[in-house]
Write an enzyme that holds these catalytic residues in place. Structure first.
Site, PDB file in Angstrom:
ATOM      1  N   ARG A   1     -24.511  22.895 -24.883  1.00 53.41           N
ATOM      2  CA  ARG A   1     -24.081  23.637 -23.699  1.00 53.41           C
ATOM      3  C   ARG A   1     -22.600  23.440 -23.417  1.00 53.41           C
ATOM      4  NH1 ARG A   1     -29.044  23.980 -19.899  1.00 53.41           N
ATOM      5  NH2 ARG A   1     -27.471  24.403 -18.359  1.00 53.41           N
TER       6      ARG A   1
ATOM      7  N   GLU B   1     -23.148  19.989 -17.926  1.00 54.13           N
ATOM      8  CA  GLU B   1     -22.527  19.426 -19.128  1.00 54.13           C
ATOM      9  C   GLU B   1     -21.135  19.992 -19.391  1.00 54.13           C
ATOM     10  OE1 GLU B   1     -26.926  18.986 -19.416  1.00 54.13           O
ATOM     11  OE2 GLU B   1     -25.593  20.697 -19.022  1.00 54.13           O
TER      12      GLU B   1
ATOM     13  N   LYS C   1     -41.554  14.817  -5.206  1.00 53.94           N
ATOM     14  CA  LYS C   1     -41.831  14.512  -6.603  1.00 53.94           C
ATOM     15  C   LYS C   1     -42.806  13.336  -6.689  1.00 53.94           C
ATOM     16  CE  LYS C   1     -39.095  14.401 -10.836  1.00 53.94           C
ATOM     17  NZ  LYS C   1     -37.701  14.509 -11.335  1.00 53.94           N
TER      18      LYS C   1
END
Length: 633
Positions: free
Chosen positions: A399, A371, A286
């Site tokens: 969610r 979640e 990244k």
């Protein structure tokens, strides 16, 4: 520049290896230069440059659909599919920060809630099979999305059919915002740490050993050597596999150097030709190629505002004012209350739990992009005598709604859910506006919702929520905190933040939900001929009896909330007034039931009729309705 000649994926197939490496460099410069001007997801896209090039050289998008998870890593995909105008990235009239069907046939999934790509790919691939088409479906899953439960539900189904034409590209950079967590990560971690040169050396040693051994057996050496080279190329066996995929019966290829275009092309070509579900494990970095991102240990410039491209330093102040107040206050509360435990779903720093983790490392839990698990685990912690504080972006509470309803609320668990970026967020588009939570919360028994209007009430309400022995939500928007709006006086539990009275005129009540109080006060000050009381209920759900009583004796009310106009606080107020037998004109202002395109928050509020002029117009309409009702009497 080579990039100038790339307008479709087909143009990539004309380039030689040297040109491809040059193109990768140009794309990285393009990303840094352009994202620095607008803000956006920089780090994830710097990490997928070579991977995206290889994907578009091997697969024929859109005939071979590509599904990005999460979608914020699709900037390079956009560049290579004819969308090189980044001048208004994430701004009205410009391209979205996520895949968008409105922009291109090359985009499949618009919402960027993580861990959904494999389910999408399974459905699309089933459709191709039913239609008799032999195209592949490619799911690129990364930035921690494999920690989400939906990904594993999908894998379970994908593995059921050995002929399903799905290529799963695991873009493994070891991170979501922060380093990825969990047992899955520990299983893959030794694989990730093997650099491509070492893997190649191991293969070469194997080939040399095989040649010597099989030559000694009397089999012609060149034949055996060629066979072994074919074994390497075909990757029928690998030295380093991932048992979690093998155990499901999924073909695994890797690890592959995610920054080596030739190696990626070889692996992806074999995966395409395999004819069934294959996992290609690509190791990427990244923020690769941009020193400020590479040196940023916190999140590798996962998402940035406007920055100086040379240094990576921000041009404008931090956008996380509300979050910073939460971050400070939760630490203060945790110092006094040892039962407080922070929970994050892979977003430790963005939701403000980094400071608490630093001081109380054992009392902050990162569950990954999960979640649903976070909610139910919090209920379990509450049962064990702790007070969990689950910090989420408001859009992601959607969610975990079933868990909020059936695990937290049904059991009346003392859990506090802090919803960052509630209401209109703007530039992240339809999937990230936190506009659903008030309407969802209004349906849930045992749940109380607090909405602070400024820093002082943010600190007060967070403390009150954690002192409550039942489920609570504290919601606050994206961005900087407005100036303090002090309480003029109290009416029961209500804060009066402004009032102006005209003799012999019964007031209209402005019900201000959290930070919208500033807009309400602005409007009230422009109406000197009106009697107006602007109140902030602070705790907005369930409906406040003091508010019902106040409005029942008023000429009417205007409610302004940064949430859906349908089913929100205003609708709950109407119902409460009707149930009490009070038929008072109430005008609700809020967000229409529609998906909002990316744009500046202020512009969206204006279009939705949530500005001061809209409040004035609504107040005039309520006054006229009151006069009409009086005339009928």
């Amino acid at each position: 520049m080579i990039l100038d000649s790339i307008n479709t994926p087909a143009d990539l197939r004309k380039l030689n290896p040297t040109q491809l490496d040059k193109l990768a460099e140009e794309i990285r410069r393009f990303l840094v230069t352009n994202v620095a001007k607008t803000g956006g997801h920089l780090g994830p896209n710097l990490g997928v440059v070579e991977l995206t090039i290889a994907l578009h050289r091997v697969f024929d998008s859109p005939a071979d659909p590509m599904i990005w998870d999460t979608g914020h890593q699709a900037y390079v995909h956009k560049i290579l599919t004819g969308r090189k105008d980044f001048s208004k990235l994430r701004q009205e009239g410009g391209i979205s920060g996520y895949p968008s069907r409105a922009e291109s046939d090359h985009d499949v999934v618009e919402n960027s809630h993580a861990s959904t790509a494999l389910s999408w790919a399974d459905g699309v691939a089933r459709g191709l099979q039913l239609a008799g088409r032999d195209n592949s479906v490619v799911a690129i899953i990364g930035d921690g999305a494999m920690t989400g439960g939906m990904a594993w539900e999908a894998l379970n189904n994908i593995a059921e059919d050995p002929d399903r034409p799905i290529v799963i590209v695991l873009n493994d950079n070891g991170r979501s915002y922060a380093p990825t967590v969990g047992g899955v990560v520990r299983r893959l971690d030794p694989v990730r740490k093997l650099d491509a040169m070492r893997v190649n050396r191991e293969y070469d040693h194997f080939l040399a050993w095989g040649k010597r051994t099989l030559q000694g057996s009397g089999v012609p050496g060149q034949v055996t050597y060629d066979a072994l080279r074919a074994l390497k190329k075909g990757m029928k066996e690998v030295f380093f596999d991932a048992g979690i995929f093998d155990s499901l019966g999924l073909k695994y290829m890797g690890p592959v150097d995610g920054h080596d275009i030739q190696s990626l092309e070889e692996a992806l070509t074999m995966a395409r030709e395999y004819g069934g579900p294959v996992v290609v494990h690509a190791i990427t970095e990244k923020g690769r190629g941009y020193k400020p991102a590479e040196k940023n240990k916190a999140d590798r410039f996962h998402a940035v505002g406007r920055i100086h491209p040379e240094t990576g330093l921000p041009i404008e102040p931090s956008r996380f004012g509300w979050t910073s107040i939460f971050a400070e206050e939760i630490v203060e509360i945790a110092r006094k209350n040892p039962t407080v435990v922070g929970i994050t779903a892979a977003m430790l720093e963005p939701v403000g739990l980094k400071l608490m983790r630093k001081e109380f490392p054992k009392r902050v839990i990162d569950v990954g992009i999960a979640e649903q698990h976070a909610m139910t685990m919090a209920a379990g912690l509450a049962h064990s005598g702790y007070h969990p504080v689950v910090a989420l972006y408001a859009t992601f509470m959607n969610r975990g709604f079933d868990q909020l309803l059936m695990d937290i609320a049904l059991h009346d668990a003392a859990v506090t859910i802090c919803l960052d970026r509630a209401g209109v967020t703007g530039d992240d588009g339809a999937s990230h506006n936190g506009m659903w939570d008030l309407s969802l919360a209004a349906m849930v028994p045992n749940l109380s919702v607090a909405v602070p209007r400024d820093e002082a009430t943010m600190r007060e309400l967070l403390a009150e929520a954690i002192d409550t022995e039942s489920p609570t939500i504290v919601r606050y928007p994206k961005g900087s905190i407005p100036k303090e709006l002090p309480t003029v006086r109290k009416i029961g539990s209500l804060d009066v933040v402004y009032e102006h009275h005209v003799q012999n005129v019964t007031p209209i009540v402005h019900v201000a939900i959290g930070p919208m109080a500033h807009t309400m006060v602005e409007a009230a000050r422009l109406m000197e001929d009106e009697s107006i009381i602007v109140v902030d209920p602070r705790w907005v759900l369930p409906m406040n009896e003091d508010l019902v009583n106040l409005i029942s004796n008023a000429s009417g009310a205007v409610v302004l909330e940064d949430g859906l106009i349908d089913g929100g606080v205003g609708d709950e107020l109407r119902l409460a007034l009707a149930d009490a037998g009070h038929f008072v004109p109430v005008k609700n202002l809020g967000i229409a039931k529609e998906f909002l395109d990316h744009s500046a928050r202020a512009d969206i509020l204006l279009r939705q009729g949530m500005d001061a002029l809209a409040v004035i117009e609504a107040t005039r309409a309520v006054r006229q309705n009151t006069k009409n009702l009086a005339a009928l009497d």
